[in-house]
Design an enzyme around this catalytic site. Structure first.
Site, PDB file in Angstrom:
ATOM      1  N   TYR A   1      28.195  36.222 -54.219  1.00 22.49           N
ATOM      2  CA  TYR A   1      28.079  37.674 -54.384  1.00 22.49           C
ATOM      3  C   TYR A   1      28.926  38.387 -53.337  1.00 22.49           C
ATOM      4  CZ  TYR A   1      24.258  36.646 -57.621  1.00 22.49           C
ATOM      5  OH  TYR A   1      23.528  36.178 -58.680  1.00 22.49           O
TER       6      TYR A   1
ATOM      7  N   ASN B   1      24.827  42.726 -66.576  1.00 23.26           N
ATOM      8  CA  ASN B   1      26.044  42.496 -67.349  1.00 23.26           C
ATOM      9  C   ASN B   1      25.735  42.495 -68.846  1.00 23.26           C
ATOM     10  OD1 ASN B   1      28.412  41.565 -68.435  1.00 23.26           O
ATOM     11  ND2 ASN B   1      28.207  39.474 -67.627  1.00 23.26           N
TER      12      ASN B   1
ATOM     13  N   CYS C   1      29.445  36.239 -65.380  1.00 28.75           N
ATOM     14  CA  CYS C   1      28.581  36.471 -64.225  1.00 28.75           C
ATOM     15  C   CYS C   1      27.859  35.181 -63.812  1.00 28.75           C
ATOM     16  CB  CYS C   1      27.577  37.586 -64.514  1.00 28.75           C
ATOM     17  SG  CYS C   1      26.540  37.277 -65.938  1.00 28.75           S
ATOM     18  N   HIS C   2      27.858  34.178 -64.702  1.00 32.68           N
ATOM     19  CA  HIS C   2      27.215  32.907 -64.331  1.00 32.68           C
ATOM     20  C   HIS C   2      28.008  32.164 -63.261  1.00 32.68           C
ATOM     21  CE1 HIS C   2      30.044  31.995 -67.647  1.00 32.68           C
ATOM     22  NE2 HIS C   2      30.228  30.834 -67.026  1.00 32.68           N
TER      23      HIS C   2
ATOM     24  N   GLU D   1      31.183  23.814 -67.536  1.00 31.64           N
ATOM     25  CA  GLU D   1      32.520  24.179 -67.056  1.00 31.64           C
ATOM     26  C   GLU D   1      33.064  23.142 -66.067  1.00 31.64           C
ATOM     27  OE1 GLU D   1      32.878  28.251 -65.821  1.00 31.64           O
ATOM     28  OE2 GLU D   1      32.127  29.024 -67.730  1.00 31.64           O
TER      29      GLU D   1
END
Lengths: 192, 214
Positions: free
Chosen positions: B150, B173, B181-182, B208
């Site tokens: 963050y 979001n 945002c993950h 990912e």
């Protein structure tokens, strides 16, 4: 305040009611489906301007009434150059879903009974409002709707009795227990 | 729409008996609905078109305006509540209409299959404003398979002290997955919150990692 509910909710909640009204008014063929489509397209156009406290179902039924008239006019106009062809069979066309023959019985009702039943019993409009749409007095609408219902109950009761003897349809009747109480019967299952 | 809950019984409609006597065939209304959606789209009447898709992180609601994809929602957010918010904030001409979401559904499917690293979809940021919008527009700069804290995101948008506001921007979001945002974690490396739930966040990060290794 104007409408802030998603239009989809109106389709989900009232789509079936409007289709039944259109079918009762126009017969269970493509005309009814055209009227349904025109009703919801017009409703979608006007939706954001509609007052939030509107009785949406009654509003849709009134729109359906106007669209049914439009569809009838178009049908009549189309019919002029082809008047040698047999009468369009939309009243007799039942595309399934009418194992009991009740849709066919609706189509065979006298027009006033059919319309009174469509707007009052299926569309949920009060007798007075139905009278505004189809003419006549609220009392005459009440009588016409009741007479129409009497005929339909007779057809439905007779067919329901036949269904009791047919295992394939018996299942379907069992799923819908409430009408058995509403249909007058003797103890051995014969409709009065 | 198969995920819309059963409508409440209509209090004003005629006796239930008459509806039982006059049944409608299965699927007839669905066909009419599809026809309505197509014509509404053709005539430019829809303010919001939506559909739901299944995914490894549960059912997702996808919603688009004529400008682009405007909302992706997780089931735990409550699809009905999400649709009501869209109607109130964008416009009430909201209809289940799958075609405008075809491209988004296809790209998400490719993403979950590990075959897509970035989304190429027109987005409508109408639901975000102010600093939240600034943060949400910056998030796609975090590459696939990478994460930021963050704090780092706050620095990325030129406001290093706004760590909490960055957290809020991520938590609100409207376009999760597509606006990633993950990929934002706490400074201590722990997961941080996620509007799709911690399990979904973990799954996406693992997906990912695998996708980047391939």
């Amino acid at each position: 305040m104007t409408m802030t509910e998603p239009f989809e909710q109106a389709v989900q909640r009232h789509g079936e009611t409007v289709l039944r009204v259109c079918r009762a008014v126009l017969g269970p063929g493509p005309d009814a489906e055209d009227a349904w489509s025109e009703t919801f397209l017009a409703a979608l156009r006007s939706w954001p301007e509609l007052a939030e406290d509107t009785n949406v179902e009654a509003w849709l039924v009134r729109v359906a009434h106007r669209k049914a008239i439009d569809v009838t006019r178009v049908r009549t106009r189309r019919a002029i150059p082809t008047d040698q062809l047999p009468e369009r069979p939309s009243r007799e066309t039942v595309e399934g879903g009418d194992e009991q023959g009740v849709w066919a019985a609706v189509a065979a009702l006298p027009e006033r009974q059919r319309l009174a039943l469509a707007y009052h019993h299926l569309g949920g409009l009060p007798h007075a409002e139905t009278a505004q749409l189809i003419g006549g007095t609220p009392a005459s609408v009440r009588r016409a709707a009741a007479d129409g219902m009497k005929t339909l109950r007779r057809v439905y009761g007779a067919q329901g009795d036949a269904a009791d003897r047919e295992p394939a349809q018996q299942e379907q009747v069992r799923c819908e227990p409430t009408h058995r109480e509403s249909t007058p019967r003797t103890t051995d299952g014969e409709p009065r | 729409m198969n995920r819309t809950p059963e409508p409440p019984p209509a209090p004003s409609s005629g006796p239930a008996i008459v509806e039982e006597m006059l049944p409608l065939e299965d699927g007839r209304l669905a066909g009419l609905h599809a026809r309505l959606a197509a014509r509404a789209e053709q005539e430019g009447l829809l303010e919001v078109a939506y559909r739901t898709v299944d995914s490894p992180v549960g059912p997702l609601l996808l919603a688009a305006t004529p400008q682009g994809l405007v909302r992706i929602a997780y089931e735990r957010e409550g699809f009905d509540a999400v649709l009501e918010t869209l109607a109130a904030r964008i416009g009430p001409r909201v209809l289940a209409a799958p075609r405008p979401l075809d491209a988004a559904a296809a790209e998400l499917e490719e993403y979950f299959a590990g075959n897509r690293r970035a989304f190429d979809l027109p987005l409508d940021h109408a639901l975000s404003s102010g600093f939240r919008a600034v943060v949400q527009r910056a998030l796609p700069r975090i590459d696939y398979g990478r994460t930021r804290t963050y704090q780092e995101v706050a620095e990325l948008v030129g406001n290093p002290r706004a760590v909490r506001a960055v957290g809020t921007a991520c938590a609100t979001n409207p376009l999760p997955l597509v606006v990633p945002c993950h990929r934002v974690l706490r400074s201590d490396g722990s997961l941080g919150g996620y509007l799709g739930g911690a399990e979904a966040k973990t799954l996406l990060l693992a997906l990912e990692r695998e996708g980047s290794a391939a």
